[in-house]
Design a protein around this motif. Structure first.
Motif, PDB file in Angstrom:
ATOM      1  N   ALA A 296       9.157  -9.428 -10.515  1.00 10.61           N
ATOM      2  CA  ALA A 296       9.088  -8.288  -9.598  1.00 10.61           C
ATOM      3  C   ALA A 296       7.761  -7.551  -9.743  1.00 10.61           C
ATOM      4  O   ALA A 296       7.203  -7.057  -8.776  1.00 10.61           O
ATOM      5  N   ARG A 297       7.228  -7.497 -10.981  1.00  7.66           N
ATOM      6  CA  ARG A 297       5.998  -6.745 -11.217  1.00  7.66           C
ATOM      7  C   ARG A 297       4.767  -7.417 -10.605  1.00  7.66           C
ATOM      8  O   ARG A 297       3.712  -6.798 -10.509  1.00  7.66           O
ATOM      9  N   THR A 298       4.890  -8.667 -10.252  1.00  6.49           N
ATOM     10  CA  THR A 298       3.760  -9.330  -9.594  1.00  6.49           C
ATOM     11  C   THR A 298       3.722  -9.030  -8.105  1.00  6.49           C
ATOM     12  O   THR A 298       2.746  -9.357  -7.431  1.00  6.49           O
ATOM     13  N   GLU A 299       4.780  -8.413  -7.571  1.00  6.15           N
ATOM     14  CA  GLU A 299       4.853  -8.107  -6.148  1.00  6.15           C
ATOM     15  C   GLU A 299       4.333  -6.693  -5.895  1.00  6.15           C
ATOM     16  O   GLU A 299       4.200  -5.893  -6.821  1.00  6.15           O
ATOM     17  N   PRO A 300       4.051  -6.353  -4.633  1.00  5.15           N
ATOM     18  CA  PRO A 300       3.476  -5.029  -4.334  1.00  5.15           C
ATOM     19  C   PRO A 300       4.411  -3.894  -4.738  1.00  5.15           C
ATOM     20  O   PRO A 300       5.632  -4.034  -4.754  1.00  5.15           O
ATOM     21  N   LEU A 301       3.810  -2.762  -5.073  1.00  2.00           N
ATOM     22  CA  LEU A 301       4.537  -1.527  -5.321  1.00  2.00           C
ATOM     23  C   LEU A 301       4.134  -0.534  -4.239  1.00  2.00           C
ATOM     24  O   LEU A 301       2.956  -0.425  -3.899  1.00  2.00           O
ATOM     25  N   ALA A 302       5.126   0.163  -3.705  1.00  2.09           N
ATOM     26  CA  ALA A 302       4.875   1.155  -2.664  1.00  2.09           C
ATOM     27  C   ALA A 302       5.287   2.534  -3.156  1.00  2.09           C
ATOM     28  O   ALA A 302       6.107   2.673  -4.069  1.00  2.09           O
ATOM     29  N   LEU A 303       4.726   3.551  -2.532  1.00  5.10           N
ATOM     30  CA  LEU A 303       5.078   4.940  -2.829  1.00  5.10           C
ATOM     31  C   LEU A 303       5.514   5.619  -1.547  1.00  5.10           C
ATOM     32  O   LEU A 303       4.789   5.603  -0.546  1.00  5.10           O
ATOM     33  N   TYR A 304       6.704   6.251  -1.598  1.00  5.77           N
ATOM     34  CA  TYR A 304       7.188   7.051  -0.474  1.00  5.77           C
ATOM     35  C   TYR A 304       7.158   8.517  -0.884  1.00  5.77           C
ATOM     36  O   TYR A 304       7.646   8.891  -1.961  1.00  5.77           O
ATOM     37  N   VAL A 305       6.599   9.369  -0.018  1.00  3.79           N
ATOM     38  CA  VAL A 305       6.486  10.807  -0.268  1.00  3.79           C
ATOM     39  C   VAL A 305       7.244  11.534   0.839  1.00  3.79           C
ATOM     40  O   VAL A 305       6.891  11.416   2.021  1.00  3.79           O
ATOM     41  N   HIS A 306       8.280  12.283   0.459  1.00  3.70           N
ATOM     42  CA  HIS A 306       9.105  12.957   1.473  1.00  3.70           C
ATOM     43  C   HIS A 306       8.727  14.425   1.587  1.00  3.70           C
ATOM     44  O   HIS A 306       8.744  15.174   0.602  1.00  3.70           O
ATOM     45  N   TRP A 307       8.358  14.817   2.817  1.00  5.02           N
ATOM     46  CA  TRP A 307       8.104  16.224   3.147  1.00  5.02           C
ATOM     47  C   TRP A 307       9.258  16.672   4.045  1.00  5.02           C
ATOM     48  O   TRP A 307       9.376  16.223   5.173  1.00  5.02           O
ATOM     49  N   PRO A 308      10.129  17.576   3.588  1.00  7.03           N
ATOM     50  CA  PRO A 308      11.410  17.792   4.265  1.00  7.03           C
ATOM     51  C   PRO A 308      11.399  18.796   5.403  1.00  7.03           C
ATOM     52  O   PRO A 308      12.439  18.975   6.061  1.00  7.03           O
ATOM     53  N   PHE A 309      10.275  19.449   5.660  1.00  7.17           N
ATOM     54  CA  PHE A 309      10.289  20.590   6.570  1.00  7.17           C
ATOM     55  C   PHE A 309       9.936  20.203   7.999  1.00  7.17           C
ATOM     56  O   PHE A 309       9.084  19.353   8.241  1.00  7.17           O
ATOM     57  N   CYS A 310      10.610  20.859   8.941  1.00  6.19           N
ATOM     58  CA  CYS A 310      10.355  20.704  10.374  1.00  6.19           C
ATOM     59  C   CYS A 310      10.299  22.084  11.023  1.00  6.19           C
ATOM     60  O   CYS A 310      10.856  23.057  10.489  1.00  6.19           O
TER      61      CYS A 310
ATOM     62  N   GLN B 134      11.205  -5.353  -2.160  1.00  6.26           N
ATOM     63  CA  GLN B 134      10.235  -5.201  -3.224  1.00  6.26           C
ATOM     64  C   GLN B 134      10.313  -3.777  -3.758  1.00  6.26           C
ATOM     65  O   GLN B 134      10.943  -2.909  -3.169  1.00  6.26           O
ATOM     66  N   ASP B 135       9.689  -3.521  -4.866  1.00  7.23           N
ATOM     67  CA  ASP B 135       9.838  -2.236  -5.547  1.00  7.23           C
ATOM     68  C   ASP B 135       9.063  -1.124  -4.849  1.00  7.23           C
ATOM     69  O   ASP B 135       7.954  -1.337  -4.350  1.00  7.23           O
ATOM     70  N   TYR B 136       9.652   0.074  -4.874  1.00  9.91           N
ATOM     71  CA  TYR B 136       8.971   1.261  -4.368  1.00  9.91           C
ATOM     72  C   TYR B 136       9.433   2.485  -5.137  1.00  9.91           C
ATOM     73  O   TYR B 136      10.584   2.568  -5.573  1.00  9.91           O
ATOM     74  N   ALA B 137       8.517   3.414  -5.322  1.00 12.42           N
ATOM     75  CA  ALA B 137       8.827   4.701  -5.924  1.00 12.42           C
ATOM     76  C   ALA B 137       8.986   5.717  -4.818  1.00 12.42           C
ATOM     77  O   ALA B 137       8.254   5.689  -3.826  1.00 12.42           O
ATOM     78  N   GLY B 138       9.943   6.618  -4.967  1.00 14.17           N
ATOM     79  CA  GLY B 138      10.163   7.660  -3.969  1.00 14.17           C
ATOM     80  C   GLY B 138      10.124   9.024  -4.612  1.00 14.17           C
ATOM     81  O   GLY B 138      10.790   9.259  -5.626  1.00 14.17           O
TER      82      GLY B 138
END
Length: 388
Positions: free
Chosen positions: A9-23, A267-271
């Motif tokens: 799994a560590r050889t595959e891409p890592l993504a980052l998701y950033v949540h901004w909750p306001f509208c 694939q793996d992602y951090a949120g």
């Protein structure tokens, strides 16, 4: 997950998701984690996002980021300096792939479009614009604050500043005829964007639209009509060189959303941020959903995690199948078996797959399982039959 599978799994891409909750306001169809607040302490939120990110970086040390996605809510309401600070910290923590994709969701208001230049300078290289409709009456029905003219000006500004632009449209709206949708989609395709996200209007639990439907204030499009519009959508986008690569997403070859492909390819992602989910090393993480609760958790713990769950082999396999079969490319059963630890022979109900294949809904070629075009309309019914 075994050491061998973790290393794979560590050889595959890592993504980052950033949540901004306001509208600015809550759309009547929206069931996302979005909130309306009169004031936001921007400095406090910037520092909290950076702390939440630092925690994730410690857990995924040694991996480079291939994509970052600012979602919401309405991330184009974020001060550009906050976006810049998040990107700088992410580069320091992980390092960036040479061709990293950095996407930010934006509303097409003139106020937010005025920030596009600063967002581009901060490092954003892809904008996902929430046009939602190219008809003013429909925009009012959908609760959107912009009109068509303002939306198209924002699209023009985005296309002049960002290398890649996508925009969303919602179809199968109440009373929308086949001809009306065809004209609207042809117009959308004429703008030359390389990616479109085209969603059927769905009535989600807990939304204002659900209340309106329950009260009889409007009726959703019936299933047969929605299916006709879906097939029309696939035909017109294919002809225009933006074929569907996922149920609702269409792109020129090479312009698919790399970030969303990481989700769909399991694939793996951090949120980070309120309500954000993550998947890393076989563990599912979820942040506190309510903005105030997340902010308080970061203050206490230096992260906003509400729960972390080590997924079983069977859970990982099922998630990978349910996500991957949304894609036109389908899934590689051997890869899923390797990542999850479930044997290829146990991943799916092969007898059910053969029955559905005989009906022209699925195809299994070696270890590659794909849902055929007629099956995409029936995906919700197909998946429970083949995935345990």
């Amino acid at each position: 997950m075994s050491d061998a599978n973790v290393n794979a799994a560590r050889t595959e891409p890592l993504a980052l998701y950033v949540h901004w909750p306001f509208c600015v306001s809550k759309c009547p169809y929206c069931d996302f984690n979005s909130h309306v607040r009169e004031t936001v302490d921007q400095q406090a939120w910037r520092m909290a996002l950076l702390k939440d990110m630092a925690h994730e970086a410690r857990l995924t040390n040694g991996r480079r980021l291939s994509s970052i996605f600012f979602g919401g809510g309405t991330p184009s309401l974020m001060p550009p300096e906050t976006v810049e600070a998040v990107l700088a910290a992410a580069r320091d923590h992980w390092g960036f792939a040479d061709d990293i994709e950095i996407t930010l969701e934006a509303n097409p208001s003139s106020v937010e479009a005025a920030r596009f230049n600063d967002l581009a300078r901060a490092g954003v290289n892809r904008i996902s614009l929430g046009l939602q409709a190219l008809d003013d009456m429909s925009l009012r029905f959908l609760g959107r604050a912009h009109d068509v003219h303002e939306g198209l000006l924002a699209l023009e500004a985005a296309q002049s500043l960002f290398p890649r632009v996508s925009f969303d449209l919602i179809y199968a709206r109440p009373g929308q005829s086949e001809g009306e949708w065809e004209r609207e989609l042809v117009q959308a395709l004429s703008y030359g964007t390389s990616h479109l996200s085209l969603y059927q209007l769905t009535i989600e639990p807990g939304t204002r639209f659900e209340t309106m439907v329950r009260k009889g204030e409007f009726a959703p499009a019936d299933a047969d009509h929605a299916a006709t519009l879906f097939e029309l959508t696939r035909t017109l986008t294919e002809q225009a060189g933006l074929p569907a690569y996922e149920i609702s997403n269409h792109a020129r070859r090479g312009d698919e959303s790399r970030h969303n492909l990481i989700y769909w390819r399991y694939q793996d992602y951090a949120g980070i941020g309120p309500g954000a989910h993550g998947r890393r090393g076989g563990t599912a993480s979820q942040r506190h959903r309510k903005p105030e609760n997340w902010l308080a958790a970061v203050g206490r713990n230096d992260h906003g995690i509400e729960s972390e769950t080590l997924l079983s082999q069977e859970e990982r396999a099922a998630e990978a199948l349910l996500m991957g079969l949304r894609l036109k490319e389908g899934v590689d059963l051997a890869r899923i078996a390797s990542l999850s630890g479930v044997s290829t022979a146990s991943l799916i109900d092969y007898a059910a797959a053969e029955r559905l294949s005989a009906l022209g809904l699925l195809v299994l070629e070696g270890d590659r399982l794909k849902v055929q075009e007629p099956g995409m309309l029936l995906l919700d019914a197909i998946l429970p039959q083949i995935v345990g």
